[in-house]
Design a protein around this motif. Structure first.
Motif, PDB file in Angstrom:
ATOM      1  N   THR A  51       0.856  -1.182   0.000  1.00  0.00           N
ATOM      2  CA  THR A  51       0.000   0.000   0.000  1.00  0.00           C
ATOM      3  C   THR A  51       0.893   1.233   0.000  1.00  0.00           C
ATOM      4  N   HIS A  95       1.098   5.179   0.850  1.00  0.00           N
ATOM      5  CA  HIS A  95       0.519   6.307   1.574  1.00  0.00           C
ATOM      6  C   HIS A  95       1.108   7.570   0.962  1.00  0.00           C
ATOM      7  N   ASP A 143      -4.643  13.684  -4.651  1.00  0.00           N
ATOM      8  CA  ASP A 143      -5.646  12.987  -5.474  1.00  0.00           C
ATOM      9  C   ASP A 143      -5.040  12.524  -6.796  1.00  0.00           C
ATOM     10  N   GLU A 196      -2.758   9.538  -6.105  1.00  0.00           N
ATOM     11  CA  GLU A 196      -3.603   8.373  -5.812  1.00  0.00           C
ATOM     12  C   GLU A 196      -4.186   7.781  -7.089  1.00  0.00           C
ATOM     13  N   GLU A 234      -3.650   4.013  -8.483  1.00  0.00           N
ATOM     14  CA  GLU A 234      -4.802   3.136  -8.664  1.00  0.00           C
ATOM     15  C   GLU A 234      -4.920   2.652 -10.108  1.00  0.00           C
ATOM     16  N   THR A 269      -3.812   2.861  -2.667  1.00  0.00           N
ATOM     17  CA  THR A 269      -3.224   4.107  -2.183  1.00  0.00           C
ATOM     18  C   THR A 269      -4.144   4.767  -1.170  1.00  0.00           C
ATOM     19  N   HIS A 270      -3.528   5.478  -0.250  1.00  0.00           N
ATOM     20  CA  HIS A 270      -4.249   6.286   0.732  1.00  0.00           C
ATOM     21  C   HIS A 270      -3.564   7.641   0.768  1.00  0.00           C
ATOM     22  N   GLY A 271      -4.329   8.696   0.609  1.00  0.00           N
ATOM     23  CA  GLY A 271      -3.745  10.029   0.604  1.00  0.00           C
ATOM     24  C   GLY A 271      -4.271  10.890   1.722  1.00  0.00           C
TER      25      GLY A 271
END
Length: 141
Positions: free
Chosen positions: A32, A34, A66, A69, A73, A79-81
């Protein structure tokens, strides 16, 4: 080897150059990513001007996060933003600890001498204090 990777971004061309390395690592280890944008609120930053400036910087940070991310994706990478306020190096280190990050990938501008001393280096501060490995990507001019 790596399940959680942190990519601090600032919207600069240098940060852009770190992305392929992050995405390649994430694909290799099914990790993942971040994505962290820090609005600098230290006394030496423009952020102390007031709420309107901070709000504008946060909106810009969200746009950058964004975009990163979405790129991750599209490659099938989770992904985490997030956008945070504070001293950039402290916010990066705090986020890494809070989220169990196992490697931080950052760009470095390659500044030397007086320019580095006067401007400081977020990457250098992170490298010196990080509890996990930091992969630095030297940005091409």
């Amino acid at each position: 080897m790596y399940d959680e990777i942190l990519l601090p971004v600032d919207g600069s061309p240098a940060a852009e150059q770190a992305m392929p390395h992050v995405f390649d690592l994430a694909e290799r280890f099914d990790a993942t990513v971040h994505v962290l944008f820090v609005v600098n609120t230290t006394r030496d930053s423009a952020g102390v001007v007031g709420g309107t400036v901070l709000d504008t910087l946060e909106r810009e940070g969200r746009r950058v996060v964004d975009e990163v991310e979405a790129r991750g994706e599209r490659r099938g990478i989770e992904t985490h933003g997030v956008v945070r306020r504070g001293a950039p190096h402290d916010a990066i280190l705090d986020y890494a600890t809070e989220h169990g990050v196992e490697v931080i990938v950052m760009a470095t501008h390659g500044r030397t001498g007086v320019e580095r001393v006067l401007l400081g280096s977020v990457t250098e501060r992170v490298v010196r204090a990080a509890p996990v490995p930091v992969l630095t990507v030297r940005a091409a001019e």
